[in-house]
Design a protein around this motif. Structure first.
Motif, PDB file in Angstrom:
ATOM      1  N   UNK A  55       4.763   1.975   2.522  1.00  0.00           N
ATOM      2  CA  UNK A  55       3.877   1.719   3.663  1.00  0.00           C
ATOM      3  C   UNK A  55       2.476   1.341   3.201  1.00  0.00           C
ATOM      4  N   UNK A  56       1.765   0.538   3.990  1.00  0.00           N
ATOM      5  CA  UNK A  56       0.453   0.037   3.558  1.00  0.00           C
ATOM      6  C   UNK A  56      -0.581   1.140   3.370  1.00  0.00           C
ATOM      7  N   UNK A  57      -0.367   2.307   3.971  1.00  0.00           N
ATOM      8  CA  UNK A  57      -1.294   3.422   3.766  1.00  0.00           C
ATOM      9  C   UNK A  57      -1.168   4.031   2.374  1.00  0.00           C
ATOM     10  N   UNK A  58      -0.096   3.695   1.651  1.00  0.00           N
ATOM     11  CA  UNK A  58       0.201   4.375   0.394  1.00  0.00           C
ATOM     12  C   UNK A  58      -0.314   3.608  -0.817  1.00  0.00           C
ATOM     13  N   UNK A  63      -1.663  -1.884  -1.201  1.00  0.00           N
ATOM     14  CA  UNK A  63      -2.676  -2.081  -0.155  1.00  0.00           C
ATOM     15  C   UNK A  63      -3.578  -0.854  -0.071  1.00  0.00           C
ATOM     16  N   UNK A  64      -2.951   0.311   0.106  1.00  0.00           N
ATOM     17  CA  UNK A  64      -3.657   1.598   0.033  1.00  0.00           C
ATOM     18  C   UNK A  64      -4.822   1.674   1.018  1.00  0.00           C
ATOM     19  N   UNK A  65      -4.554   1.270   2.259  1.00  0.00           N
ATOM     20  CA  UNK A  65      -5.555   1.337   3.328  1.00  0.00           C
ATOM     21  C   UNK A  65      -5.064   2.352   4.357  1.00  0.00           C
ATOM     22  N   UNK A 315       3.462   7.559  -1.957  1.00  0.00           N
ATOM     23  CA  UNK A 315       4.301   6.638  -1.178  1.00  0.00           C
ATOM     24  C   UNK A 315       4.651   7.152   0.210  1.00  0.00           C
ATOM     25  N   UNK A 316       4.171   8.355   0.565  1.00  0.00           N
ATOM     26  CA  UNK A 316       4.295   8.916   1.907  1.00  0.00           C
ATOM     27  C   UNK A 316       5.756   9.132   2.303  1.00  0.00           C
ATOM     28  N   UNK A 317       6.237   8.612   3.434  1.00  0.00           N
ATOM     29  CA  UNK A 317       7.633   8.856   3.808  1.00  0.00           C
ATOM     30  C   UNK A 317       8.611   8.243   2.812  1.00  0.00           C
TER      31      UNK A 317
END
Length: 437
Positions: A55-58, A63-65, A315-317
């Motif tokens: 995911x882009x949050x990771x 991306x890490x946003x 990497x979150x989920x």
């Protein structure tokens, strides 16, 4: 295509498949204009890249946003060499939360539910040269009616909640299939009859035969062939060796002895010619409750369980790698546990594969919503039933947990509607799978 990488759908595999994970073009659509402006036809709208399936949050996404970006877009090209008479299926393991998918500018799939798989037959969309797939994912971080589990609704994680996961977070892959093919295959063991019930489904009606071969290692256990005349096939296969009570222990599945019975399935034409072939597996075991105790294979079994959160720092989920899923199962067992409860997520099928093969009991859970409303009931129920459908043949899963504590039903002690909802979920789950407590 790979022969060494674990299949993203391990319980129903074909030899040929093509991995679409890796580098994709990516864009944020914070103003939500992409649909009206037809971004699925405009490659110049994609101003950065992302590593799928992270995911882009990771961090691993590149991306890490971690900011609020409710709508995101993905794009990549791929090449295929169509084979006469075959269909090409595009699969997504999970996209959080709502997805639209285009291939070569044609809408091929829409899906709602952040934890369940979906697919599309893209054969009629293929063109000469490079193929283009575009995905739009929408995940509203403040919508409490969506099943979101422990994904935080605040800008930064607080208390017991974690970073959000938006968009693609499980594998994407292509699968060539014949014109008539097996779309689903479930196996339900029955220890009282020394048998297994086979439930197969086809993409359309077929006149011919279904051949099922059961093996434990190199040992042939049973072969059965049943006539096919429609889209659904159900049959029961007796395992003669299991009738001998002194030989059952090395057939039964348990954490100490995770005996796996492999299944070779062949869909045949009327004259016996092969039409489609798939591989599967199951564990011969039962799960129940008796005398106030948990029973495994009709015997009391002491459960030593851990709560498996399944959220990864980088990497979150999504798991950081396929190997990490195996290592997680191995670590749980090395610490002395024989079970885990998946907490507020639906785990990757490859985790369940390793739990099946290495021997780990699993409580299968669903990510809950935070609010109670007709929309929340509708969204949760549809997704939960898809979860049970996906995972009900995994021997590691011994019970279902649709609701955690009172999440999404905080007034259940005095609200008749919430009480009815919880009761309905219980009965719906039992209707789909009466074999687990």
């Amino acid at each position: 295509m790979t022969d060494t990488q674990l299949h993203p759908r391990p319980r129903l595999t074909r030899q040929r498949w093509f991995d679409l994970c890796g580098t994709w073009d990516f864009a944020y659509d914070d103003d939500n204009v992409g649909l009206d402006d037809r971004w699925f036809d405009q490659p110049d709208r994609f101003d950065r890249q992302i590593q799928v399936p992270y995911p882009p949050e990771s961090e691993l996404s590149g991306v890490n946003d971690k900011g609020f970006h409710p709508v995101v877009w993905y794009r990549r090209t791929f090449s295929v060499e169509p084979v006469q008479g075959e269909r090409l299926i595009l699969h997504f393991g999970a996209v959080d939360y709502r997805a639209h998918v285009w291939v070569n500018g044609q809408l091929v799939a829409t899906h709602e539910g952040g934890h369940t798989p979906f697919s599309a037959d893209i054969t009629n969309c293929l063109v000469d040269g490079a193929q283009v797939v575009v995905v739009r994912a929408e995940d509203q971080p403040l919508d409490g009616t969506m099943p979101r589990g422990k994904q935080d609704w605040e800008a930064t994680p607080h208390a017991i909640w974690y970073d959000r996961t938006t968009g693609i977070w499980q594998p994407v892959w292509l699968e060539p299939v014949p014109a008539t093919y097996i779309t689903a295959f479930h196996l339900t063991p029955d220890l009282t009859r020394n048998a297994v019930t086979v439930d197969a489904r086809l993409n359309h009606g077929h006149q011919g035969w279904l051949s099922v071969t059961l093996r434990k290692g190199d040992e042939l256990l049973a072969v059965q062939q049943v006539q096919v005349g429609k889209e659904t096939i159900e049959t029961s296969i007796t395992i003669p060796r299991a009738k001998n009570g002194q030989r059952r222990n090395d057939l039964y599945w348990s954490p100490e002895n995770p005996n796996i019975i492999t299944v070779a399935v062949a869909l045949l034409s009327d004259d016996g010619a092969p039409v489609d072939t798939v591989q599967s597996y199951f564990g011969l075991r039962s799960a129940g409750i008796g005398g106030g105790r948990f029973l495994l294979n009709d015997r009391p079994y002491f459960v030593r369980s851990v709560l498996e959160q399944g959220f990864w720092p980088t990497s979150h989920l999504a798991a950081p790698s396929a190997d990490a899923l195996r290592e997680e199962v191995e670590l749980i067992k090395a610490l002395g546990f024989n079970a885990c409860r998946i907490h507020q997520k639906v785990e990757d099928p490859r985790f369940l594969y390793w739990a099946d093969h290495l021997g780990l009991l699993v409580w299968g859970e669903m990510a809950n919503a935070y609010e109670f409303s007709p929309a929340a009931v509708d969204r949760f129920t549809r997704e939960w039933l898809s979860v049970v459908e996906r995972d009900r043949s995994n021997p590691c899963i011994v019970t279902w947990v649709p609701i955690n504590e009172s999440w999404g039903v905080e007034d259940i002690a005095r609200n008749p509607a919430q009480q009815a909802y919880a009761s309905a979920l219980y009965h719906l789950t039992k209707a789909l799978d009466p074999t687990r407590p």
